[in-house]
Design an enzyme around this catalytic site. Structure first.
Site, short mmCIF file in Angstrom:
data_model
loop_
_atom_site.label_atom_id
_atom_site.label_comp_id
_atom_site.label_asym_id
_atom_site.label_seq_id
_atom_site.Cartn_x
_atom_site.Cartn_y
_atom_site.Cartn_z
N GLU A 29 10.27 -4.30 -6.29
CA GLU A 29 9.36 -5.40 -5.95
C GLU A 29 9.95 -6.74 -6.40
O GLU A 29 9.69 -7.78 -5.81
CB GLU A 29 8.00 -5.19 -6.60
CG GLU A 29 7.01 -4.41 -5.74
CD GLU A 29 7.51 -3.04 -5.34
OE1 GLU A 29 7.87 -2.25 -6.23
OE2 GLU A 29 7.57 -2.75 -4.14
N ASN B 51 11.46 1.84 -1.86
CA ASN B 51 11.33 0.91 -0.74
C ASN B 51 12.41 -0.17 -0.76
O ASN B 51 13.14 -0.32 -1.73
CB ASN B 51 9.95 0.26 -0.78
CG ASN B 51 9.68 -0.44 -2.10
OD1 ASN B 51 9.33 0.19 -3.08
ND2 ASN B 51 9.85 -1.75 -2.13
N ASP C 91 6.84 -0.92 2.04
CA ASP C 91 6.80 -0.30 0.70
C ASP C 91 6.55 1.20 0.80
O ASP C 91 5.91 1.80 -0.04
CB ASP C 91 5.73 -0.98 -0.18
CG ASP C 91 5.80 -0.55 -1.64
OD1 ASP C 91 6.85 -0.05 -2.06
OD2 ASP C 91 4.79 -0.69 -2.35
CA CA Z 1 7.34 -0.27 -4.33
#
Ligand code: CA
Length: 687
Positions: free
Chosen positions: A195, A271, A316
């Site tokens: 992230e 991701n 994601d």
């Molecule tokens: Ca993630």
């Protein structure tokens, strides 16, 4: 018959051998962990990660008699996610900030505790709370990943550190929350941070010395530099633009499995970083090996095969969710399979020796793809999937149809018990995306987080999935998402905790509820079971927190900063379960003046981008971290000091110096005060 004979084998033969020999956790013990009835030696109970126990003293006929054996205070009000391990009468569990505990498994009495003393400022890099999912055991040692990227080996008898290594570059926002595994004398550890924007990899360290044995990057780096492996050279052909500048992602932060016969180590990868592929790889491409299942040689880290669940991930849709290895009959043939229910909502069955796709079926509501094409093995994306034309509400969202909450597989019922959920997400591109150091870099417009009302919780369910018939057998609906992991037992039971603080036993065949207790705080972790002195125990960690604080918006139990505990149950204990109590929220007093609406609007944006992930959407706390609407006058007077100067860093509140200006902090304060005023108004109208 097939399934029954497998069960008898598991129940009687090796269990007798391994019951009381008191030996250490050797390589052989780990290979045989599935048949070692009394203990729980590795994260998923066995290398196949089935989370199935052959114990049956506690069963469908007597589970109603379960009572409290003991419970242990985990010294935290933040999220607990660990699967405890049990060996030689000792239970090992981890808490917040990667603290490791060793307790007497019979009494809960503490043997030792090791605190890695993580710098609390590091909490800013934890996407989803300072959680930890457990340890690994081998050769008299306990191995733990630390949130700041360290890997530690402790003496199993004393808790004294034997070696520690930094597995990551401390200048990059990497974290470790996953449990290590030990395979052939090597400690396998991944990392998180996609992230924020890092490059994922999995490492293997020699258990004896802490020396790095190999490292496998999951995504390619700067192609002007030499590739680390032939796999990276192949992968680089599936990326475009200057992806390496944002790290690329692919962090393998949770799931591993091992097949000793095939000698393959399976790794689930995360991701893309940022989420939106247009920002990461602007001319498209599959972006190998994001959102993939990798089969590696555990001696060398060499890639043998891969299967990518979500080519060109933009949602994601990690594939770090648990992988279960089983031998099942498909179309009249016995197949050695790997099963995964990743975030993207499809249940995959692969041939685990070759990576061949055997089936892929939606197990929850899925709107980003219509199906997986069995000829190509690729998903058939819907027209709206890549949110090219503005905001798109898609199922599943980033919470996934299934997340890290462990599933289990029962060889007799043939069912996989999945903590499933159906929460959509409004994907919206960020046209003004600029990368920020040390912050979330999703490439998703802030608008979707910058909201002034917490969203209602979405439904979830315990799903009993038949991987052969490729369909649901039964489900138990819940009102809340992010329920706990599951445990299946030969006693015909499935255990699961819930976000609303219950711990429940179900009939494994039919899903009928057989037993339930209230623990007072949400359960996310998976239960385990073990046997000592002929007595079977069931243990589970209860402690609300983690990413759920953002997603759910509100704690389903209503408890605020409730203490986390390790709970252990056994039959006929005669001891009642007393649920934990949360703290009283501070008094909500009126504030002089009204915040300036323009400042509030600006503050909403900055709150969404910087604060919501821990303190909750719309400044509505998820229950584990401070509810800012209730802040005391002393906090309101010191906002700049707390947010920019680190005045509360020892309490776990990191500094945002260099990320926010003093004026932006003032705007955040104005937004929080406006939410406080809203709350005051609502409580006044209730009176
Ligand atoms: Ca993630």
């Amino acid at each position: 018959m097939r399934r029954a004979s497998g069960l008898i084998h598991a129940l009687f033969l090796p269990a007798l051998l391994a019951a009381q020999d008191g030996r250490q956790v050797t390589d052989k013990a780990l290979r045989d962990a599935g048949q070692t009835a009394g203990e729980w030696l590795t994260h998923g109970r066995d290398y196949a990660e089935t989370r199935f126990s052959p114990l049956n003293s506690i069963n469908a006929g007597n589970v109603k008699r379960l009572g409290l054996a003991w419970s242990f205070d985990m010294e935290t009000t933040r999220g607990l996610e660990a699967t405890p391990l049990v060996a030689e009468g000792v239970i090992y569990a981890t808490g917040s900030w990667s603290v490791v505990y060793a307790l007497d498994a019979r009494t809960g009495e503490q043997r030792w505790r090791w605190d890695p003393e993580v710098d609390r400022a590091y909490g800013r890099r934890a996407c989803c709370d300072v959680v930890n999912r457990g340890v690994a055991l081998f050769d008299g040692k306990v191995f733990a990943g630390i949130i700041d990227g360290r890997l530690a080996a402790l003496d199993a008898a004393t808790g004294q550190p034997l070696w520690q290594v930094q597995t990551t570059d401390r200048s990059q926002p990497y974290t470790i929350t996953g449990a290590p595994r030990v395979v052939k004398g090597k400690v396998i550890i991944g990392n998180g941070g996609a992230e924020y924007g890092v490059r994922g990899y999995v490492s293997a360290y020699e258990a004896a010395t802490g020396k790095l044995a190999w490292r496998f990057y999951t995504v390619p780096g700067d192609p002007s530099k030499p590739f680390e492996s032939p796999a990276m050279e192949r992968a680089a052909k599936t990326w475009t633009g200057e992806w390496w500048k944002g790290g690329g992602g692919g962090t393998p932060w949770d799931s591993f499995a091992y097949d000793p016969a095939a000698d393959l180590l399976y790794v689930g990868t995360g991701n893309g970083a940022p989420w939106d592929r247009n920002l990461r790889s602007p001319q498209g491409g599959d972006n190998l090996y994001l959102s993939s299942i990798l089969a590696l040689r555990p001696d060398s880290g060499e890639l043998v095969w891969h299967y990518q669940t979500t080519p060109g991930d933009s949602w994601d849709y990690t594939a770090v969710q648990q992988m279960i290895l089983a031998d099942i009959e498909i179309g009249g043939k016995r197949r050695q399979v790997l099963m995964q229910a990743p975030k993207n909502g499809f249940f995959y069955v692969l041939d685990r020796r070759t990576g061949e796709l055997l089936s892929a079926d939606p197990f929850v509501k899925v709107t980003w793809a219509t199906k997986v094409d069995m000829a190509t093995g690729r998903p058939v994306e819907t027209r709206e999937a890549r949110y090219e034309q503005g905001m798109q509400l898609l199922w599943p969202g980033p919470s996934g149809g299934h997340n890290w909450h462990s599933m289990s597989y029962h060889p007799r019922t043939g069912l996989v018990y999945i903590p499933a959920q159906e929460e959509p997400f409004p994907y919206l591109r960020d046209p003004n995306f600029t990368r920020r150091k040390e912050a979330w870099n999703l490439g998703i417009a802030n608008a979707v987080l910058a909201i002034d009302e917490p969203p209602p919780g979405s439904p979830a369910f315990l799903l009993a999935w038949d991987p052969v018939a490729r369909k649901e057998r039964w489900r138990v609906p819940y009102k809340t998402i992010a329920n706990g992991g599951t445990l299946a037992t030969a006693g015909g039971l499935v255990f699961q905790g819930t976000a609303d603080g219950r711990f429940i036993a179900y009939d494994a065949a039919k899903g009928e509820k057989l037993w339930e207790v209230s623990l007072g705080t949400g359960v996310m972790a998976a239960p385990i079971t073990y046997q000592l002195g002929g007595r079977q125990y069931v243990s589970v960690l209860a402690g609300w927190g983690g990413a759920q604080s953002l997603v759910v918006g509100n704690n389903a139990t209503g408890a605020y900063k409730a203490p986390g505990r390790l709970w252990t149950f056994t039959l006929d204990s005669g001891k009642p379960v007393v649920p934990v109590k949360g703290q009283q929220r501070p008094a909500l007093t009126a504030i002089d003046g009204t915040p300036d609406p323009a400042q509030v609007k600006k503050g909403l944006e900055f709150y969404g981008a910087n604060c919501a992930v821990c303190h909750g959407l719309a400044a509505s706390s998820g229950g584990s971290i401070a509810d800012l609407r209730y802040s005391a006058p002393s906090v309101l007077q010191d906002y700049r000091g707390i947010v920019l100067e680190g005045d509360y860093v020892k309490l776990g509140m990191p500094s945002f110096k260099g990320m926010l200006t003093a004026e932006e902090v003032d705007a955040i304060r104005a937004f929080v005060l406006s939410q406080r005023a809203k709350l005051l108004k609502a409580s006044a109208s209730r009176r």
